[in-house]
Every structure is written in C-alpha cells, then in structure tokens.
Design a protein around this motif. Sequence first.
Motif, short mmCIF file in Angstrom:
data_model
loop_
_atom_site.label_atom_id
_atom_site.label_comp_id
_atom_site.label_asym_id
_atom_site.label_seq_id
_atom_site.Cartn_x
_atom_site.Cartn_y
_atom_site.Cartn_z
N ALA A 262 0.83 -1.21 0.00
CA ALA A 262 0.00 0.00 0.00
C ALA A 262 0.86 1.26 0.00
CB ALA A 262 -0.93 0.00 1.21
N ALA A 263 2.08 1.15 0.54
CA ALA A 263 3.00 2.29 0.55
C ALA A 263 3.72 2.46 -0.78
CB ALA A 263 4.03 2.11 1.67
N GLY A 264 3.43 1.57 -1.74
CA GLY A 264 4.06 1.66 -3.05
C GLY A 264 5.42 1.00 -3.13
N ALA A 265 5.80 0.27 -2.08
CA ALA A 265 7.14 -0.33 -2.05
C ALA A 265 7.21 -1.59 -2.89
CB ALA A 265 7.53 -0.64 -0.61
N SER A 266 8.39 -1.86 -3.40
CA SER A 266 8.71 -3.18 -3.94
C SER A 266 9.13 -4.08 -2.78
CB SER A 266 9.84 -3.08 -4.97
OG SER A 266 9.38 -2.44 -6.15
N VAL A 267 9.07 -5.40 -3.01
CA VAL A 267 9.32 -6.30 -1.89
C VAL A 267 9.93 -7.61 -2.37
CG1 VAL A 267 7.02 -7.37 -1.97
CG2 VAL A 267 8.27 -7.31 0.20
N ASN A 268 10.78 -8.17 -1.53
CA ASN A 268 11.26 -9.54 -1.69
C ASN A 268 10.91 -10.31 -0.43
OD1 ASN A 268 12.86 -11.79 -2.84
ND2 ASN A 268 14.21 -11.35 -1.11
N LEU A 269 10.08 -11.34 -0.57
CA LEU A 269 9.63 -12.14 0.57
C LEU A 269 10.77 -13.06 0.99
CD1 LEU A 269 6.17 -13.22 -0.90
CD2 LEU A 269 6.69 -11.18 0.49
N TYR A 270 11.16 -12.97 2.26
CA TYR A 270 12.23 -13.83 2.76
C TYR A 270 11.65 -14.69 3.88
CZ TYR A 270 16.96 -15.32 3.79
OH TYR A 270 18.09 -16.08 3.93
N MET A 271 11.35 -16.00 3.58
CA MET A 271 11.60 -16.67 2.32
C MET A 271 10.27 -17.02 1.64
SD MET A 271 14.94 -17.19 2.03
CE MET A 271 14.98 -18.44 0.75
N PHE A 272 10.27 -17.05 0.30
CA PHE A 272 9.16 -17.65 -0.42
C PHE A 272 9.18 -19.16 -0.21
CE2 PHE A 272 8.12 -19.91 -4.42
CZ PHE A 272 6.74 -19.82 -4.34
N HIS A 273 10.37 -19.73 -0.37
CA HIS A 273 10.58 -21.16 -0.09
C HIS A 273 11.97 -21.32 0.50
CE1 HIS A 273 10.72 -25.46 -0.39
NE2 HIS A 273 11.54 -25.49 -1.42
N GLY A 274 12.03 -21.81 1.74
CA GLY A 274 13.30 -21.89 2.44
C GLY A 274 14.18 -23.05 2.00
N GLY A 275 13.59 -24.26 1.98
CA GLY A 275 14.36 -25.43 1.58
C GLY A 275 15.09 -26.06 2.75
N THR A 276 16.30 -26.57 2.49
CA THR A 276 16.99 -27.43 3.45
C THR A 276 18.49 -27.15 3.44
OG1 THR A 276 15.38 -29.17 2.93
CG2 THR A 276 17.34 -29.84 4.15
#
Length: 581
Positions: A262-276
Amino acid sequence: MPRLEIADDGFRLDDRPFRILSGGLHYFRVHPGQWADRLRKARLLGLNTVETYVPWNLHAPRPGAFRLDGGLDLPRFLDLADAEGLHVLLRPGPYICAEWEGGGLPAWLLADDDIVLRSRDPRFLDAVDEHFAALLPPLKPYLATEGGPVIAVQLENEYGAHGDDPRYLADLARLLRAHGVDVPLFTCDQPGDLARGGLDGVLRTVNLGSRVAAGLDALRRAQPAGPLMCSEFWIGWFDRWGGVHTTRDVADAAADLDRLLAAGASVNLYMFHGGTNFGFTNGANDKGTYRPTVTSYDYDALLDEAGDPTPKYEAFRGVIARHAPVPDEPVPAPAPKLTPVVVALDSCGALLDQSALHGPAVRAERPLSMERLGQTFGFVRYETALPEPGPALLRFGEVRDRAQVFVDGRPAGVLERENHEHALTLHVPRSGARLTVLVENQGRVNYGPGIHDRKGLLGRTTANGTELTDWTSSPLPLDTLDGLVLAPAAPLVGPAFHRGTVDLPRPADAHLALDGWTKGHAWINGFPLGRYWSRGPQTTLYVPAPVLLPGRNEITVLELHASTTRTVELRGRPDLGPTED
C-alpha cells in the motif's frame, strides 16, 4: 528482456513504472530436480521476480577450484526462471549470511591466521576478484542487458551491521563492474544500519519483518529519492538446535505485506521457499553463546520444506491480488508423499575404523585446525599419547564445536562449545595410552564478528597442567561414503555407521524419522540429508523425491553415540518440533 531503470519516483522497466514482487528461493537449498516446480509456484503466487544468494564456499570448495554443475548449476536455474517469465535478483555476496555455513565465505580463507574477512585486506579482495572472475563471465548472458532475467545484483549483504568502510563497498562494486555486471546494483540493510551499509550512487534497500512504516521512513531519510524497496521482508524465521520451531502468525505477516504494498514499495519475501541445509551446510550464531542452526530451513515460508503451499501462501496471494495481477490458475495441490515404511538398519561399522574415509594424518606439535588441513566440513580426528597412568584433568584451549574424547578407544566424555566446556577428568589406564578426540564442525558462524570461525581443537591441550604434544590430525570430511565398509552385526556403540535398504514402488517426497537415535547424520542413496539431534526441535529430515529410486534404496546413518532401536521410518509428514505458545 527489458532493462531495469532506477528513477527518482521508482523503478521503471521498458520505460514503464514497475514494482518488484519477489520471493527468496535459494537454488542450493533445493534439489535441482525440483527447481522448476518451485519457480512455477512463485509465478502462480503473483510474483514477477525471484531472489537467490550465491554460496561462494560451495562454488569454490578449494582455492583455484570452481564448480557450476549439478545442484550448483546456476545458469540452468536462471534458464528455468526465465522460462517461467520471472526476473531474478542475484545476490553474489561475497558474504551472504543466509544462516549458511560461514555466511558463504569459504573456509580456506581462514588458513591465514590474521586475515580480516569483509574488509580491504588484500588477501580477501584478491580472493573475491578470483571468485568473481570465475562466477560472473558465465552469468553474463543472463543479465537483462544481454536479454536475460537478472535485472539487478546486490552489493555485499547487510554490511552496515558489520562495518562502515565505504571504500570496501566501492572496491566490491568495481570488481562487479570489471567482471561484466552492468545491471543496477543495490545494497540491503536493517533500518538502523542504512547509513553505514550504503554506497553513494548505489540503490539502498531495507530489510525488516515488522514496523513497516518506521522501516520505510528510515529508508527515505537515508535515501530521499528513488524506489522504496524491502529486500528482505521476514515472514518467518530459522530454528536452532535445542530451541523451538519458530512460526509467524499468518494474518500478522499478511497485514504487514499489505502495508508494504500500500506504501508503493517493492518487496522480496524472505523466504518464499526456504528449503533445506543439506549435508553439513547449516550456519550458526554466536552472541556470547554458540548456537548452531538446524538442518531444516523451512522458515515458516509460503512453501513448506517439501515445496507445498501453506496457508500463508494463500493469504499472501490474496494480498498481492489487491495490488497486482495474479494468474487465473488454482493454487497447486501438495505433491504426492510416500506411504510410511519402517526400514531396518542391520549392517554396521565403526567410524574410526573406516580408513578409506580418513584423509592423510598430519603430524604436528599441536592439533591443526580444519582450515590448516584444507578441510571445510565434517570432522577431524586428533590423536596423541597420554604420558602417565592415573587420574587426569584434560584441558583444551578451545573446542570448535563438539569433541568426543576416547582413551584407548573407550568413550571418556563429550565437550560442547555451546556449553562453554573446555575440560574433563578421565582415567588413564597405562603409560602411553592413546588419546583420541573426534571434533565435529557443527556449522561456522554466519553473522557478526564471529565469522572468523576456525574449527577443530585450537590452542594448547594439557593433562594435569602439562602440555600434550606430538599430535596427528586426520581429516574426516565425509564428502563421500565411497569405500565405507559395513557388515551385518550386532548394533555398535557410536561413532558408527548403520545401513539398511528398502524397496519402493515409486519415488515420492518423504521425511526420515529417527526416533530413538541420538545425534548424527543421514544419507539416502549417497545423498546427504543433513544432521539429526534428539534435542530437537526437528525430529525428521526431508527426503526430496528425486533422491529416491523405484526399487531398492539405501539408507545410511552415522550415529555418534547410541540408539534404542535398529530401525528408521520414512514418513509422509514432517515433524519440525513444538512451537512457542
């Protein structure tokens, strides 16, 4: 592919306003046979980008060596992302943190006793230059300027939490450019570190898990114009041995994502998929007490460790749909899971008898560190003679990280760095009795000043105040099980290998349960699943479907102590342990 531009009012792609909607997906934490599946699920979430670190220590396991194959085939990963229509944020370090062994810095750097990592130390920068010279030219075709998916490259990683030398960052930026990186660069830091971690002329981004407005405000103060971006939006967290399985409330995380967008920011989700953290690759933290990270990097992410969408995936998809287009396709169903099966491990062999797994024994006055032995992962076996019979107080300078002590082959005690243990009493049965110390690297520290984390027995070792000398130090990296000799036998007290086979009609994702086992490592068909430890929280190890074969499969367990059973179980569900109330 269009090129990313950084304008005063935000990102532009192909001269149009563009918002980066990205998710963290580390190729080195996912079996390569599952990369395409995970990338497809990123696109179906509504993401237009994926982010990955690059672990220097895996790609360059020895000085002058470089790997870009198998599970480290980064070009293939980038090809798959491109085929899925995803852009890529590339984070080559050289330091990556990532709860990864040593923060991705290769252990061989520490063979120089006084080297200063993450600095302008010429030895460090020369090594970075050599690494970039091997890594970056093969990736040149994948830069957006060449029509590839990589739209931006990160400079270092949260440097502001470590140092404040802009000349060091400028040196790294020069090396990236010299080796062909001509897409935009960016830095990332937590809100309080933005000033120290940035470099003039390079885009600053912020990392946060909550307090969105305050974090974005700190970014805007540090960078009055340009895109707002959160390069790590922490939607979960990692676990440590002896702790609990950390989770984050779905609604709380989704609400903060909505605030960011909503603030207009770009984003990288940490983590989308973590793994092992397969094999020995987990990192550790040390803020006065050493705390190793567990094998699972589930991270309470949008896809669980087996790659299945979680409730958080569906909630985030709904949030993204309020701000950007989302593919008109259903949420993917969970992958098939193995029907539970119990497997008997009826062949055994003592670890210390496996001469084929030992490297050459090196003689020296004092024990040699792992790094001096040219070793990264696994164990070191140290041996010397004890001078006289009777009771003895044994003192070690430092134990890095866990030592099992034997006298003439008999267990005499365990010392753990985590518990600040340096000494034990034992009985010496005869003059010249053989002292054996098996030391496990439980993961190099990946964050803070502790990254100069050498492994093994460090410093002087004394018995009743007299220094013990004339040691042999033998590497036990366990990077392969070739040459392992086992035979049907009664169960052995550890350290010992145990092996059994199981016939499966078809491969499917599974979880290896080790109920009744104490501490050690497990492999299936030679693939290193990782560490297990009865102290938890996790009690199962993820088994990727591509690791299994139709027909006969071989399970090998290295138990360092003892077990109450001779069986393990392949299950369809994980157990990552209890969570906080």
